[in-house]
Write a protein that holds these residues in place. Sequence first.
Motif, PDB file in Angstrom:
ATOM      1  N   THR A  30       0.812  -1.220   0.000  1.00 16.70           N
ATOM      2  CA  THR A  30       0.000   0.000   0.000  1.00 16.70           C
ATOM      3  C   THR A  30       0.849   1.276   0.000  1.00 16.70           C
ATOM      4  O   THR A  30       0.314   2.374  -0.005  1.00 16.70           O
ATOM      5  N   THR A  31       2.167   1.136  -0.028  1.00 16.32           N
ATOM      6  CA  THR A  31       3.066   2.285   0.090  1.00 16.32           C
ATOM      7  C   THR A  31       2.803   3.342  -0.986  1.00 16.32           C
ATOM      8  O   THR A  31       2.637   4.527  -0.677  1.00 16.32           O
ATOM      9  N   TYR A  32       2.750   2.937  -2.251  1.00 18.84           N
ATOM     10  CA  TYR A  32       2.526   3.904  -3.332  1.00 18.84           C
ATOM     11  C   TYR A  32       1.135   4.524  -3.228  1.00 18.84           C
ATOM     12  O   TYR A  32       0.974   5.738  -3.408  1.00 18.84           O
ATOM     13  N   ALA A  33       0.144   3.707  -2.932  1.00 17.74           N
ATOM     14  CA  ALA A  33      -1.225   4.218  -2.797  1.00 17.74           C
ATOM     15  C   ALA A  33      -1.307   5.246  -1.670  1.00 17.74           C
ATOM     16  O   ALA A  33      -1.987   6.268  -1.803  1.00 17.74           O
ATOM     17  N   GLU A  34      -0.612   5.005  -0.584  1.00 13.90           N
ATOM     18  CA  GLU A  34      -0.604   5.952   0.529  1.00 13.90           C
ATOM     19  C   GLU A  34       0.067   7.262   0.132  1.00 13.90           C
ATOM     20  O   GLU A  34      -0.400   8.345   0.492  1.00 13.90           O
ATOM     21  N   LYS A  35       1.159   7.178  -0.619  1.00 14.84           N
ATOM     22  CA  LYS A  35       1.825   8.393  -1.113  1.00 14.84           C
ATOM     23  C   LYS A  35       0.910   9.161  -2.057  1.00 14.84           C
ATOM     24  O   LYS A  35       0.833  10.388  -2.015  1.00 14.84           O
ATOM     25  N   LEU A  36       0.197   8.422  -2.899  1.00 15.94           N
ATOM     26  CA  LEU A  36      -0.735   9.047  -3.826  1.00 15.94           C
ATOM     27  C   LEU A  36      -1.868   9.751  -3.075  1.00 15.94           C
ATOM     28  O   LEU A  36      -2.265  10.862  -3.440  1.00 15.94           O
ATOM     29  N   LEU A  37      -2.358   9.141  -2.013  1.00 15.36           N
ATOM     30  CA  LEU A  37      -3.405   9.776  -1.203  1.00 15.36           C
ATOM     31  C   LEU A  37      -2.927  11.094  -0.596  1.00 15.36           C
ATOM     32  O   LEU A  37      -3.682  12.066  -0.535  1.00 15.36           O
ATOM     33  N   ILE A  38      -1.675  11.146  -0.174  1.00 10.91           N
ATOM     34  CA  ILE A  38      -1.111  12.387   0.367  1.00 10.91           C
ATOM     35  C   ILE A  38      -1.038  13.451  -0.719  1.00 10.91           C
ATOM     36  O   ILE A  38      -1.403  14.611  -0.498  1.00 10.91           O
ATOM     37  N   LEU A  39      -0.593  13.062  -1.929  1.00 11.34           N
ATOM     38  CA  LEU A  39      -0.547  14.006  -3.043  1.00 11.34           C
ATOM     39  C   LEU A  39      -1.939  14.534  -3.387  1.00 11.34           C
ATOM     40  O   LEU A  39      -2.113  15.728  -3.657  1.00 11.34           O
ATOM     41  N   ILE A  40      -2.924  13.628  -3.379  1.00 13.82           N
ATOM     42  CA  ILE A  40      -4.308  14.031  -3.662  1.00 13.82           C
ATOM     43  C   ILE A  40      -4.784  15.028  -2.615  1.00 13.82           C
ATOM     44  O   ILE A  40      -5.354  16.075  -2.944  1.00 13.82           O
ATOM     45  N   LYS A  41      -4.541  14.725  -1.352  1.00 18.16           N
ATOM     46  CA  LYS A  41      -4.965  15.605  -0.262  1.00 18.16           C
ATOM     47  C   LYS A  41      -4.339  16.991  -0.411  1.00 18.16           C
ATOM     48  O   LYS A  41      -5.024  18.009  -0.269  1.00 18.16           O
ATOM     49  N   ASP A  42      -3.040  17.031  -0.721  1.00 16.28           N
ATOM     50  CA  ASP A  42      -2.360  18.319  -0.885  1.00 16.28           C
ATOM     51  C   ASP A  42      -2.924  19.107  -2.070  1.00 16.28           C
ATOM     52  O   ASP A  42      -3.128  20.314  -1.983  1.00 16.28           O
ATOM     53  N   ARG A  43      -3.191  18.411  -3.176  1.00 17.33           N
ATOM     54  CA  ARG A  43      -3.713  19.095  -4.360  1.00 17.33           C
ATOM     55  C   ARG A  43      -5.138  19.597  -4.109  1.00 17.33           C
ATOM     56  O   ARG A  43      -5.506  20.694  -4.519  1.00 17.33           O
ATOM     57  N   ILE A  44      -5.939  18.800  -3.419  1.00 17.20           N
ATOM     58  CA  ILE A  44      -7.307  19.210  -3.086  1.00 17.20           C
ATOM     59  C   ILE A  44      -7.280  20.451  -2.190  1.00 17.20           C
ATOM     60  O   ILE A  44      -8.078  21.374  -2.366  1.00 17.20           O
ATOM     61  N   HIS A  45      -6.357  20.473  -1.244  1.00 15.73           N
ATOM     62  CA  HIS A  45      -6.231  21.649  -0.371  1.00 15.73           C
ATOM     63  C   HIS A  45      -5.905  22.894  -1.207  1.00 15.73           C
ATOM     64  O   HIS A  45      -6.498  23.955  -1.004  1.00 15.73           O
ATOM     65  N   LEU A  46      -4.989  22.750  -2.155  1.00 19.28           N
ATOM     66  CA  LEU A  46      -4.641  23.868  -3.030  1.00 19.28           C
ATOM     67  C   LEU A  46      -5.854  24.336  -3.836  1.00 19.28           C
ATOM     68  O   LEU A  46      -6.136  25.530  -3.918  1.00 19.28           O
ATOM     69  N   ILE A  47      -6.583  23.382  -4.401  1.00 21.86           N
ATOM     70  CA  ILE A  47      -7.769  23.721  -5.199  1.00 21.86           C
ATOM     71  C   ILE A  47      -8.832  24.394  -4.333  1.00 21.86           C
ATOM     72  O   ILE A  47      -9.468  25.360  -4.748  1.00 21.86           O
ATOM     73  N   ALA A  48      -9.036  23.875  -3.124  1.00 19.06           N
ATOM     74  CA  ALA A  48     -10.076  24.413  -2.238  1.00 19.06           C
ATOM     75  C   ALA A  48      -9.761  25.848  -1.812  1.00 19.06           C
ATOM     76  O   ALA A  48     -10.680  26.652  -1.629  1.00 19.06           O
ATOM     77  N   THR A  49      -8.482  26.166  -1.647  1.00 18.55           N
ATOM     78  CA  THR A  49      -8.120  27.520  -1.233  1.00 18.55           C
ATOM     79  C   THR A  49      -7.904  28.461  -2.421  1.00 18.55           C
ATOM     80  O   THR A  49      -8.003  29.670  -2.272  1.00 18.55           O
ATOM     81  N   ASN A  50      -7.618  27.888  -3.583  1.00 18.50           N
ATOM     82  CA  ASN A  50      -7.398  28.697  -4.783  1.00 18.50           C
ATOM     83  C   ASN A  50      -8.011  27.979  -5.986  1.00 18.50           C
ATOM     84  O   ASN A  50      -7.300  27.318  -6.745  1.00 18.50           O
ATOM     85  N   PRO A  51      -9.315  28.097  -6.183  1.00 17.50           N
ATOM     86  CA  PRO A  51     -10.010  27.357  -7.241  1.00 17.50           C
ATOM     87  C   PRO A  51      -9.490  27.599  -8.654  1.00 17.50           C
ATOM     88  O   PRO A  51      -9.639  26.760  -9.524  1.00 17.50           O
ATOM     89  N   SER A  52      -8.840  28.703  -8.889  1.00 18.12           N
ATOM     90  CA  SER A  52      -8.326  28.973 -10.230  1.00 18.12           C
ATOM     91  C   SER A  52      -6.931  28.393 -10.442  1.00 18.12           C
ATOM     92  O   SER A  52      -6.296  28.654 -11.469  1.00 18.12           O
ATOM     93  N   ALA A  53      -6.444  27.592  -9.497  1.00 23.72           N
ATOM     94  CA  ALA A  53      -5.095  27.006  -9.600  1.00 23.72           C
ATOM     95  C   ALA A  53      -4.988  26.030 -10.773  1.00 23.72           C
ATOM     96  O   ALA A  53      -3.941  25.938 -11.404  1.00 23.72           O
ATOM     97  N   GLY A  54      -6.041  25.310 -11.052  1.00 24.43           N
ATOM     98  CA  GLY A  54      -6.021  24.366 -12.168  1.00 24.43           C
ATOM     99  C   GLY A  54      -6.177  25.090 -13.491  1.00 24.43           C
ATOM    100  O   GLY A  54      -6.700  26.200 -13.562  1.00 24.43           O
ATOM    101  N   LYS A  55      -5.711  24.437 -14.547  1.00 25.05           N
ATOM    102  CA  LYS A  55      -5.822  25.083 -15.863  1.00 25.05           C
ATOM    103  C   LYS A  55      -7.203  24.809 -16.464  1.00 25.05           C
ATOM    104  O   LYS A  55      -7.769  23.728 -16.279  1.00 25.05           O
TER     105      LYS A  55
END
Length: 102
Positions: A30-55
């Motif tokens: 589950t190591t890679y999946a856990e790392k991916l979940l952390i990346l998802i969480k970080d990206r979601i936080h960025l999107i939630a605080t700055n919705p125009s961050a995505g292209k």
Amino acid sequence: MAKKSVVWTATAIKQRREILKYWTLRNKSTTYAEKLLILIKDRIHLIATNPSAGKPTSHAETREAAMGNFSIYYKTAKQQIIITSFWDNRQEPEKIVKLLKK
């Protein structure tokens, strides 16, 4: 800007689950999946605080937040970010086009 709440569609939840399951089975860990979940969480936080961050995409009101081999597709509502798709970019591009048109 205030942080917006994040809502995952059933489709996006299923896609995320399937991708995590695939990598867990493939790596027999589950190591890679856990790392991916952390990346998802970080990206979601960025999107939630700055919705125009995505292209912007060519699909109505849909933005893309890339994460290496993966992308999060989302729409912005007044008080929410709606995650419409969690996508592995190594898949055939025509699949995501069809999904986003729905």
